[in-house]
Design an enzyme around this catalytic site. Structure first.
Site, mmCIF file in Angstrom:
data_model
loop_
_atom_site.group_PDB
_atom_site.id
_atom_site.type_symbol
_atom_site.label_atom_id
_atom_site.label_comp_id
_atom_site.label_asym_id
_atom_site.label_seq_id
_atom_site.Cartn_x
_atom_site.Cartn_y
_atom_site.Cartn_z
ATOM 1 C CB ALA A 1 -1.088 0.016 1.264
ATOM 2 C CG MET A 2 3.508 1.731 -2.460
ATOM 3 S SD MET A 2 4.112 1.599 -4.036
ATOM 4 C CE MET A 2 5.586 2.721 -3.898
ATOM 5 N N GLY B 1 2.122 7.555 -1.196
ATOM 6 C CA GLY B 1 2.949 8.610 -1.620
ATOM 7 C C GLY B 1 4.247 9.294 -0.927
ATOM 8 N N GLY B 2 3.712 8.711 0.336
ATOM 9 C CA GLY B 2 4.921 9.203 1.535
ATOM 10 C C GLY B 2 6.120 8.331 1.681
ATOM 11 C CB VAL B 3 9.303 9.168 3.125
ATOM 12 C CG1 VAL B 3 8.980 9.286 4.714
ATOM 13 C CG2 VAL B 3 10.787 8.558 3.305
ATOM 14 C CB CYS C 1 -8.687 4.155 7.941
ATOM 15 S SG CYS C 1 -7.922 3.936 6.382
ATOM 16 C CB CYS D 1 -6.195 11.462 5.794
ATOM 17 S SG CYS D 1 -7.688 10.402 5.646
#
Length: 361
Positions: A6-7, A9-11, A101, A198
């Site tokens: 699960a990506m 978009g963070g580091v 979530c 979020c």
């Protein structure tokens, strides 16, 4: 193993994907589209799931040389997380959307789809550790980096979900993760962390709730005397332990600070009082979730009621879907709807949603 990474978009999720690939797994990157009207660009460290975030995740996948997809789960997220959030506040409860979530989206909807497509597990960038026992069972433990530990928000995972979960960052500190991301050539190595809720990118939870529930004028009442001492525009905007933003006329009060000590959704009243009314040492929870077999009888545990709160020694026992917890000392600001997560050392035993708390003398 075939693994969905699960990506976001963070580091963190970027390095997690890289580590799963290094471990020899067949990895596919997946970005979850959770907003039905995603913003193009990230405006601050708040919020997530912008088109910019999806692009950042794709660039990491390109560097790693792994397939990348965007899965649309906006409708599911809206129903299971956002609408639940509104309903809980409307009922006078204080939910944690990150737990919801994890329970409903990342380790239910995402995991279910991954398994249906032939994958074996899901990996995320959460800071927690999975420890395999000699008998093959798996345990969820705190991360090495206590400042970043996210085991609390993963306390909703059951044994079956935990069996298909990987958290590759749990043995590393955040500064080392950023250094590793830089070494791997990831563009996101210095990207700010996301924080707060979020789906409320500007951080104005009260305003967000008001836009959905409307103004609902009501009374602010002194819990000790029963006297009406103020007014509000919606009891849903208040939570137990809150001190700021009460708008009280203090001219007729003593010098002690006043806090929210209760929210009565049925009467639309907010109850306030001094700090001595906030301390509790007994909790009843429902919707219990166990990261393994439920505890048998009375067990000694550590209890934590906030994501970065202090762990308090306690005794707990389970009865069906309910949990009773008796704390060794008083803690303040325990609100219905929060989660109590139970620990045995660093191991997560399970969690429950707080239905009631009180002072047992």
């Amino acid at each position: 193993m075939r693994v969905v990474a699960a990506m976001s978009g963070g580091v963190d999720s970027a390095v997690a994907a890289g580590r799963m690939l290094d471990a020899g797994h067949e990895v596919v990157g997946v970005h979850l589209a959770l907003s039905q009207s995603a913003a193009t660009l990230r405006e601050s460290a708040r919020g997530c799931c912008t088109i910019e975030d999806a692009g950042d995740a794709r660039r990491v996948a390109d560097v790693l040389g792994i397939p990348f997809y965007v899965w649309d789960m906006a409708a599911r997220f809206k129903h299971d997380v956002m609408e639940d959030f509104v309903a809980e506040y409307s009922a006078g409860r204080t939910p944690n959307p990150c737990l919801r979530c994890n329970e409903k989206i990342k380790f239910s909807a995402l995991l279910d789809k991954a398994v249906a497509l032939g994958f074996d597990a899901v990996a995320t960038g959460h800071y927690a550790q999975v420890v395999e026992r000699a008998d093959g069972g798996r345990e969820l433990h705190r991360a090495v980096d206590s400042a970043k530990d996210q085991s609390y928000v993963l306390g909703v995972l059951d044994a079956d979900q935990l069996a298909r979960a990987f958290f590759p960052l749990g043995d590393t500190t955040k500064p080392d993760i950023r250094a590793e991301a830089k070494e791997r050539g990831f563009y996101v190595a210095s990207k700010p962390d996301s924080h707060d809720i979020c789906f409320i990118a500007n951080g104005d939870t009260k305003g967000w709730l008001t836009s959905r529930l409307g103004e609902q004028p009501g009374e602010i009442v002194d819990a000790a005397s029963g006297e009406v001492v103020g007014s509000h525009q919606g009891a849903y905007a208040y939570t137990v332990g809150q001190r700021r933003g009460l708008g009280l006329d203090r001219s007729h009060m003593d010098g002690d600070p006043r806090y929210v000590v209760g929210v009565d959704a049925a009467s639309n009243r907010v109850m306030i009082g001094t700090s001595d009314l906030l301390g509790v040492n007994a909790i009843r929870g429902d919707h219990a979730r166990w990261c393994g077999p439920p505890p048998e009888g009375v067990v000694e545990v550590g209890a934590q009621v906030r994501a970065h709160g202090e762990e308090v020694p306690a005794q707990a026992w389970a009865s069906g879907d309910d949990v009773e917890v008796r704390l060794s000392g008083r803690i303040r600001g325990v609100a219905p709807g929060q989660s109590v997560v139970l620990y045995d050392g660093t191991r997560v035993v399970g969690s429950a949603s707080i239905a009631k708390s009180w002072l047992e003398r």
